[in-house]
Design a protein around this motif. Structure first.
Motif: not given
Length: 304
Positions: A126-134, A168-185
């Motif tokens: 969330x604290x990633x730098x603007x223009x280079x959000x992780x 409250x800490x807000x992201x200056x630029x939202x990160x790119x979020x990838x969520x994975x699951x192997x569907x064990x539940x």
């Protein structure tokens, strides 16, 4: 150097291709939309099909940091978001007491400042730098419990977190979020609704062969064709755990190290532990089923 986000599905395919990730059109489409719309991407599928690799490749291709939160049973907020450096706080309190500073308000204000804050993966993202959000990879979310899912809702909805002592800490630029699951539940619908969804399936024979050519380039062409056909056939059998693409690549590299130029029964028997990870599956193959599959594969390839 940060690379601009792809402007089309075709450009997304080329971006992945440059990093040797062989994606189908459906995956490239949902990935493009996720980047374009700023929505988290929820990837579900069997272990070893390349879900985690997508985040790694994306970070590399876009020139952005990859921040990985590896999920596990019992994962809590302090491990995922932040915690206070209690040892350093105690030292600070003792030093203030020794110097005669007994102001409780001043001490509290100081020890609960950012100087004593240990940032965990989500806060770092969330604290990633603007223009280079992780790229934030939340890997194997199904290993956690429902309480942790609920904690993620604020982050996925508003790209912010609340730390009681700091606000409250807000992201200056939202990160790119990838969520994975192997569907064990099953993951709760409330979380899925905040994401774009894609099921990452086992690749077809042609795409898996292309993956082997790229990830195991030293493998003989005939060997690669035979082992891919063998793995494809294995996935049609009722095994405890079918081999993923990662195992196919490992098998190709292992057989290459053994100087194999084609599959034979001895090579298959000696290296089943590279491909299969459960003893029951290995024993089933060793009882003769692997020989039958190998015979069928060689006959089909010879006829094609």
């Amino acid at each position: 150097m940060t690379i601009p986000l792809p402007a089309s599905i075709d450009e997304t395919e080329r971006l992945l291709d440059r990093e040797n990730y062989v994606a189908d059109r459906a995956l490239a489409t949902v990935l493009f939309l996720s980047l374009k719309m700023g929505r988290p991407l929820f990837l579900e599928g069997e272990a070893g099909v390349g879900k985690t690799e997508i985040a790694k490749v994306l970070a590399q291709a876009l020139g952005r940091p990859l921040i990985r939160l590896q999920c596990y049973e019992g994962l809590d907020v302090s491990s995922a978001l932040y915690e206070w450096n209690y040892a350093a706080q105690m030292i600070e309190i003792r030093l203030r007491e020794a110097s005669g500073d007994t102001s409780r308000d001043a001490t509290r204000s100081e020890i609960f400042s950012e100087r004593f804050l240990i940032r965990r993966p989500i806060l770092q993202a969330l604290e990633g730098e603007p223009g280079r959000a992780p790229v934030l990879l939340i890997d194997e979310l199904d290993r956690t419990d429902e309480a942790f899912e609920a904690f993620l809702l604020e982050i996925l909805s508003d790209n912010q977190v609340t730390i009681p002592e700091l606000g409250t800490i807000r992201a200056a630029e939202p990160p790119i979020v990838i969520i994975t699951t192997n569907r064990t539940r099953e993951i709760h619908d409330a979380l899925k609704r905040r994401c774009l969804y894609h099921w990452v399936d086992y690749p077809g024979a042609a795409r898996e062969l292309e993956i082997v050519h790229r990830k195991a380039p030293r493998a003989n062409a005939d060997l690669a064709a035979e082992l891919v056909a063998f793995v494809q056939r294995l996935r049609t059998i009722d095994l405890f755990k079918a081999p993923g693409v990662a195992e196919t690549i490992d098998w190709a590299n292992a057989l290459t190290e053994l100087n194999a130029v084609a599959l034979d029964p001895a090579h298959v028997s000696d290296t089943l532990g590279v491909l299969l990870k459960y003893q029951d599956d290995i024993q089933r193959m060793e009882r003769g089923e692997s020989r039958e599959i190998l015979t069928e594969v060689k006959r089909e390839l010879a006829a094609s």
